[in-house]
Design an enzyme around this catalytic site. Structure first.
Site, PDB file in Angstrom:
ATOM      1  N   ASP A 109     -34.328  58.594 -70.201  1.00 10.00           N
ATOM      2  CA  ASP A 109     -33.067  58.817 -70.923  1.00 10.00           C
ATOM      3  C   ASP A 109     -33.307  59.135 -72.396  1.00 10.00           C
ATOM      4  OD1 ASP A 109     -34.032  56.343 -71.574  1.00 10.00           O
ATOM      5  OD2 ASP A 109     -32.118  55.297 -71.422  1.00 10.00           O
ATOM      6  N   LYS A 160     -33.948  43.887 -82.213  1.00 13.10           N
ATOM      7  CA  LYS A 160     -32.709  44.030 -82.984  1.00 13.10           C
ATOM      8  C   LYS A 160     -32.668  43.163 -84.260  1.00 13.10           C
ATOM      9  CE  LYS A 160     -29.885  45.776 -79.306  1.00 13.10           C
ATOM     10  NZ  LYS A 160     -30.329  45.508 -77.970  1.00 13.10           N
ATOM     11  N   ASP A 219     -32.107  58.931 -78.186  1.00 11.97           N
ATOM     12  CA  ASP A 219     -31.844  58.096 -77.022  1.00 11.97           C
ATOM     13  C   ASP A 219     -30.399  58.401 -76.605  1.00 11.97           C
ATOM     14  OD1 ASP A 219     -31.216  56.052 -75.321  1.00 11.97           O
ATOM     15  OD2 ASP A 219     -31.818  54.430 -76.656  1.00 11.97           O
TER      16      ASP A 219
HETATM   17  P1  GTP Z   1     -27.925  50.511 -69.375  1.00 10.98           P
HETATM   18  O1  GTP Z   1     -27.440  49.859 -68.120  1.00 10.98           O
HETATM   19  O2  GTP Z   1     -26.868  51.343 -70.024  1.00 10.98           O
HETATM   20  O3  GTP Z   1     -28.633  49.584 -70.328  1.00 10.98           O
HETATM   21  O4  GTP Z   1     -29.038  51.582 -68.949  1.00 10.98           O
HETATM   22  P2  GTP Z   1     -30.401  51.449 -68.107  1.00 10.98           P
HETATM   23  O5  GTP Z   1     -30.673  50.078 -67.653  1.00 10.98           O
HETATM   24  O6  GTP Z   1     -30.360  52.532 -67.102  1.00 10.98           O
HETATM   25  O7  GTP Z   1     -31.429  51.925 -69.197  1.00 10.98           O
HETATM   26  P3  GTP Z   1     -32.446  51.174 -70.141  1.00 10.98           P
HETATM   27  O8  GTP Z   1     -32.328  51.844 -71.455  1.00 10.98           O
HETATM   28  O9  GTP Z   1     -32.306  49.712 -70.090  1.00 10.98           O
HETATM   29  O10 GTP Z   1     -33.806  51.590 -69.406  1.00 10.98           O
HETATM   30  C1  GTP Z   1     -34.802  52.430 -69.959  1.00 10.98           C
HETATM   31  C2  GTP Z   1     -35.306  53.382 -68.858  1.00 10.98           C
HETATM   32  O11 GTP Z   1     -35.783  52.629 -67.730  1.00 10.98           O
HETATM   33  C3  GTP Z   1     -34.206  54.296 -68.336  1.00 10.98           C
HETATM   34  O12 GTP Z   1     -34.759  55.595 -68.208  1.00 10.98           O
HETATM   35  C4  GTP Z   1     -33.828  53.707 -66.990  1.00 10.98           C
HETATM   36  O13 GTP Z   1     -33.436  54.707 -66.042  1.00 10.98           O
HETATM   37  C5  GTP Z   1     -35.128  53.032 -66.548  1.00 10.98           C
HETATM   38  N1  GTP Z   1     -34.860  51.814 -65.749  1.00 10.98           N
HETATM   39  C6  GTP Z   1     -34.153  50.726 -66.150  1.00 10.98           C
HETATM   40  N2  GTP Z   1     -34.098  49.807 -65.157  1.00 10.98           N
HETATM   41  C7  GTP Z   1     -34.786  50.345 -64.099  1.00 10.98           C
HETATM   42  C8  GTP Z   1     -35.083  49.872 -62.774  1.00 10.98           C
HETATM   43  O14 GTP Z   1     -34.691  48.775 -62.350  1.00 10.98           O
HETATM   44  N3  GTP Z   1     -35.832  50.711 -61.967  1.00 10.98           N
HETATM   45  C9  GTP Z   1     -36.278  51.931 -62.392  1.00 10.98           C
HETATM   46  N4  GTP Z   1     -36.990  52.668 -61.510  1.00 10.98           N
HETATM   47  N5  GTP Z   1     -36.014  52.402 -63.639  1.00 10.98           N
HETATM   48  C10 GTP Z   1     -35.286  51.614 -64.479  1.00 10.98           C
END
Ligand code: GTP
Length: 361
Positions: A109, A160, A219
């Protein structure tokens, strides 16, 4: 070298648009973010990508058939009903990663104009177990800030920090090079956080280094950031494009994809992105917004600072205020006004004004 792309999160902060597409498929100026990542990997001669996804994300990515820019793309799927966090999916892909070579990990992302070769060079020079890209921001209080020594060793992560109290302006850019030995630090079949559980151990053992990256880094995790990402790229690449329709008023910067129809006296921009096959009526205003493909916007409607999903129908004289997110295929009927920050779930029909910012499911 292989790259593992983390793309199986739920994207809760970008709902309801993320209910029907993973964040990595969000278009940035009409191009899916993931396609840009593949393009950049290919330019850096990294020709193999492992998509760490859940089964739904896999479905959406395969369905979209984005250009792979010559990359061999494989999928590593989280077990059903068990999201693995940001480290668990790396362990899950152990067999595809192999035991011998260092590999790249990218958050799916993030838009980053980074030369992967440079971070790989730092990783090799330092004989690190992990090297993370660091990006300098004005205000690190929204992120995790990172303290490094003169020889680029990571001293500390500060999650943070309070405004004005951060020791540096460097943040974790969500791009890493890892030695396969790091896989031994991650427990199998469990949700594990790279940032909170694995990196602190590597820092303690003095095996983790930072590489300060130059260039654009965005981001797209939140709606405001997603709109900002489009704005920044519009500014960077779309300042000279001409659209030859005398009855149309374009205020720079805008991007209009193919097959778009626009009626008379409509004003597009500043900072508007219009996806493929969008139909826009007369006297419409679209300001600082992203309209995904196949949407229809009828005469006299005004859209400001909002994200409009794929296939959305917007009737006549509708007002969509700042920060609204309209999920795919929702219908907003004639004369409806939506207040700032309203979110409408995919497929929902709205035929009366909404007074408070709210999620309408
Ligand atoms: P929010 O729910 O809005 O916080 O988003 P997110 O959990 O999808 O994104 P976050 O910024 O916490 O995660 C960073 C990256 O890791 C992103 O590209 C997500 O798609 C990926 N990611 C987060 N959790 C998982 C998971 O459980 N499995 C996989 N395969 N990827 C994950």
């Amino acid at each position: 070298m292989k790259a593992l792309i983390l793309a199986g999160g739920f994207g809760t902060r970008l709902r309801p648009i993320s209910c029907s597409r993973p964040k990595t498929l969000f278009p940035i100026v009409n191009k899916p973010l993931l396609e840009g990542i593949f393009e950049r990997l290919s330019e850096n001669n990294i020709m193999e990508a492992i998509m760490a996804v859940n089964s739904l994300t896999e479905f959406y990515i395969r369905k979209q058939k984005i250009r792979k820019h010559g990359l061999k793309v494989r999928y590593s799927i989280d077990p059903p009903k068990t999201p693995l966090g940001t480290a668990g999916p790396i362990k899950n892909a152990e067999k595809l990663i192999g035991k011998t070579d260092s590999f790249l990990v990218l958050n799916g992302d993030i838009f980053a104009d980074i030369k992967y070769k440079e971070i790989i060079k730092t990783h090799k020079e330092k004989k690190a177990l992990a090297t993370i890209a660091l990006h300098e921001v004005k205000d690190p209080s929204r992120y995790g800030c990172v303290e490094i020594t003169e020889d680029k060793r990571i001293k500390k992560f500060i999650e943070k920090p309070k405004k004005g109290s951060a020791p540096t302006n460097l943040i974790n850019a969500g791009i890493y090079v890892l030695d396969p030995k790091v896989l031994q630090y991650i427990e199998k079949s469990k949700s594990v956080s790279m940032e909170r559980e694995i990196f602190p151990k590597l820092v303690e053992e003095k095996k983790m280094f930072g590489h300060c990256m130059q260039g654009l880094w965005i981001d797209i995790g939140k709606p405001t950031e997603y709109l900002e990402a489009n704005k920044i790229l519009l500014k960077a690449h779309y300042n000279n494009k001409k659209y030859d329709n005398k009855n149309l008023k374009i205020k720079n910067y805008v991007a209009i994809d193919t097959g778009v129809k626009i009626g008379e006296k409509t004003v597009i921009g500043p900072y508007a992105v219009i996806g493929k096959q969008v139909a826009i009526g007369k006297n419409v205003q679209i300001i600082e917004s992203v309209i995904l493909s196949d949407a229809e916007i009828q005469d006299g409607s005004k859209i400001n600072g909002s994200i409009i999903g794929e296939g959305v129908f917007i009737g006549k004289n509708v007002k969509i205020g700042n920060g609204c997110i309209i999920g795919d295929c929702a219908k907003i009927r004639d004369n409806v006004s939506l207040p700032e920050g309203a979110a409408v779930c995919p497929g929902k029909e709205i035929s009366e004004n909404i007074l408070k910012s709210n999620i309408v499911c």
